[in-house]
Write a protein that holds these residues in place. Structure first.
Motif, PDB file in Angstrom:
ATOM      1  N   LYS A  56      -8.499   3.550  10.377  1.00 53.63           N
ATOM      2  CA  LYS A  56      -9.193   4.801  10.085  1.00 53.63           C
ATOM      3  C   LYS A  56      -8.872   5.435   8.741  1.00 53.63           C
ATOM      4  O   LYS A  56      -9.720   6.121   8.162  1.00 53.63           O
ATOM      5  N   ARG A  57      -7.653   5.258   8.240  1.00 51.49           N
ATOM      6  CA  ARG A  57      -7.236   6.021   7.066  1.00 51.49           C
ATOM      7  C   ARG A  57      -7.412   5.271   5.750  1.00 51.49           C
ATOM      8  O   ARG A  57      -7.679   5.877   4.721  1.00 51.49           O
ATOM      9  N   MET A  58      -7.215   3.970   5.751  1.00 55.76           N
ATOM     10  CA  MET A  58      -7.470   3.207   4.532  1.00 55.76           C
ATOM     11  C   MET A  58      -8.932   3.373   4.134  1.00 55.76           C
ATOM     12  O   MET A  58      -9.807   3.534   4.983  1.00 55.76           O
ATOM     13  N   ALA A  59      -9.188   3.333   2.817  1.00 59.61           N
ATOM     14  CA  ALA A  59     -10.558   3.552   2.338  1.00 59.61           C
ATOM     15  C   ALA A  59     -10.870   2.608   1.186  1.00 59.61           C
ATOM     16  O   ALA A  59      -9.969   2.117   0.501  1.00 59.61           O
ATOM     17  N   ILE A  60     -12.157   2.360   0.993  1.00 57.91           N
ATOM     18  CA  ILE A  60     -12.599   1.554  -0.134  1.00 57.91           C
ATOM     19  C   ILE A  60     -12.129   2.218  -1.423  1.00 57.91           C
ATOM     20  O   ILE A  60     -12.305   3.420  -1.621  1.00 57.91           O
ATOM     21  N   GLY A  61     -11.508   1.426  -2.290  1.00 55.84           N
ATOM     22  CA  GLY A  61     -10.968   1.957  -3.540  1.00 55.84           C
ATOM     23  C   GLY A  61      -9.475   2.191  -3.500  1.00 55.84           C
ATOM     24  O   GLY A  61      -8.828   2.313  -4.539  1.00 55.84           O
ATOM     25  N   ASP A  62      -8.914   2.286  -2.284  1.00 56.41           N
ATOM     26  CA  ASP A  62      -7.464   2.385  -2.158  1.00 56.41           C
ATOM     27  C   ASP A  62      -6.826   1.082  -2.639  1.00 56.41           C
ATOM     28  O   ASP A  62      -7.438   0.014  -2.591  1.00 56.41           O
ATOM     29  N   TRP A  63      -5.574   1.173  -3.061  1.00 63.37           N
ATOM     30  CA  TRP A  63      -4.818  -0.025  -3.435  1.00 63.37           C
ATOM     31  C   TRP A  63      -3.846  -0.398  -2.331  1.00 63.37           C
ATOM     32  O   TRP A  63      -3.440   0.457  -1.532  1.00 63.37           O
ATOM     33  N   VAL A  64      -3.502  -1.679  -2.288  1.00 58.06           N
ATOM     34  CA  VAL A  64      -2.562  -2.158  -1.281  1.00 58.06           C
ATOM     35  C   VAL A  64      -1.545  -3.074  -1.939  1.00 58.06           C
ATOM     36  O   VAL A  64      -1.881  -3.882  -2.806  1.00 58.06           O
ATOM     37  N   CYS A  65      -0.270  -2.904  -1.563  1.00 63.99           N
ATOM     38  CA  CYS A  65       0.829  -3.721  -2.083  1.00 63.99           C
ATOM     39  C   CYS A  65       1.285  -4.688  -0.994  1.00 63.99           C
ATOM     40  O   CYS A  65       1.562  -4.258   0.131  1.00 63.99           O
ATOM     41  N   ILE A  66       1.359  -5.963  -1.330  1.00 67.68           N
ATOM     42  CA  ILE A  66       1.774  -6.998  -0.390  1.00 67.68           C
ATOM     43  C   ILE A  66       3.056  -7.657  -0.915  1.00 67.68           C
ATOM     44  O   ILE A  66       3.006  -8.394  -1.901  1.00 67.68           O
ATOM     45  N   PRO A  67       4.211  -7.386  -0.299  1.00 66.63           N
ATOM     46  CA  PRO A  67       5.432  -8.085  -0.725  1.00 66.63           C
ATOM     47  C   PRO A  67       5.306  -9.583  -0.465  1.00 66.63           C
ATOM     48  O   PRO A  67       4.796 -10.008   0.569  1.00 66.63           O
ATOM     49  N   SER A  68       5.761 -10.395  -1.418  1.00 61.72           N
ATOM     50  CA  SER A  68       5.650 -11.842  -1.316  1.00 61.72           C
ATOM     51  C   SER A  68       6.981 -12.472  -0.930  1.00 61.72           C
ATOM     52  O   SER A  68       8.049 -11.944  -1.254  1.00 61.72           O
ATOM     53  N   LYS A  69       6.917 -13.610  -0.266  1.00 63.97           N
ATOM     54  CA  LYS A  69       8.129 -14.358   0.051  1.00 63.97           C
ATOM     55  C   LYS A  69       8.747 -14.940  -1.211  1.00 63.97           C
ATOM     56  O   LYS A  69       9.890 -15.390  -1.199  1.00 63.97           O
TER      57      LYS A  69
END
Length: 262
Positions: A72-85
């Motif tokens: 519900k809260r994430m929106a188009i245009g938001d950024w997301v950080c994915i920690p990598s192994k």
């Protein structure tokens, strides 16, 4: 526009799928229904009570905050950080609303599409307070502390390096944010980040070459370093005793963070 942490599994086991498919997934098991139909978090809590009856209430509350954020809260245009192994960070921009695919494998039924802005950004490029949040055990949360959104977005125009700006924290009581997870840090990862930043600060530029070569020599290797290559890296050849044909040897490439790729 917000910035989110969204882990690709406890051990980044879904990382390749995230990157290859340009998606982030809500990799919870048993959630086999369209969550967009839930009217509010109370309805979500009721669902979680049925799915996870043996979990403690505070744990279900935490689950609901993360799931609600994804749906519900994430929106188009938001950024997301994915920690990598690989001990780096991937950053992407969300390009779709929440999608439920009932025909997909159970843990991949809930997703959003993402346009990757940059992958494998060294963790040492981030300020330590931001790394603290990215080192949390929580799977999904909004990154807000110390105006992290402004600072991370500014990194895009700064070669994906820290701008050195630290502002006051923001507060939010909806869903899960980094304000809720200060006691659930991955302390091992936090320690690794601090050690790495210290090493980079002491051996900036190609000083890292000298450190790596000294370590190899201390381990009994004979070494030979090449000149700077086209990709900004320096190769160090190492072999037991003396370098020569037929002997087992290794090659270590040392890249400076300050060396642009050509």
């Amino acid at each position: 526009m917000a910035i989110w942490l969204n882990r690709s599994g406890k051990h980044s086991e879904h990382e390749k799928k995230f990157l290859d498919e340009g998606r982030i997934y809500l990799t919870w098991e048993v959630l086999d229904q369209d969550l967009s139909q839930l009217s509010d978090r109370k309805a979500l809590m009721s669902l979680l009570e049925n799915i996870y009856p043996n979990s403690k209430k505070h744990r279900r509350i935490q689950y609901s905050g993360q799931i609600w954020a994804f749906v519900k809260r994430m929106a188009i245009g938001d950024w997301v950080c994915i920690p990598s192994k690989r001990k780096t960070i991937h950053i992407g921009e969300i390009t779709s609303n929440y999608v439920y695919d009932p025909n997909a494998q159970e843990i991949y039924r809930h997703y959003r599409t993402v346009k990757w802005l940059e992958t494998d950004i060294p963790r040492t490029n981030f300020d330590q307070d931001i790394l603290h949040t990215l080192g949390a055990f929580t799977t999904i949360c909004q990154i807000k502390r110390h105006d992290a959104e402004t600072r991370i977005r500014a990194m895009r125009d700064h070669g994906w390096k820290s701008t050195g700006i630290i502002l006051k924290p923001l507060n939010d009581d909806e869903g899960t944010t980094d304000e809720d997870i200060s006691e659930e840090l991955d302390l091992e990862q936090v320690a690794r980040d601090q050690i790495a930043k210290l090493i980079y600060s002491k051996f900036s530029g190609h000083g890292m070459e000298n450190l790596v070569e000294a370590i190899l020599q201390a381990q009994g290797f004979t070494t030979h370093s090449t000149g700077k290559g086209a990709d900004g890296g320096i190769d160090i050849l190492a072999a037991p005793d003396t370098l020569g044909f037929g002997q087992p040897s290794i090659c270590v490439q040392v890249k400076s963070q300050d060396s642009p790729l050509e």
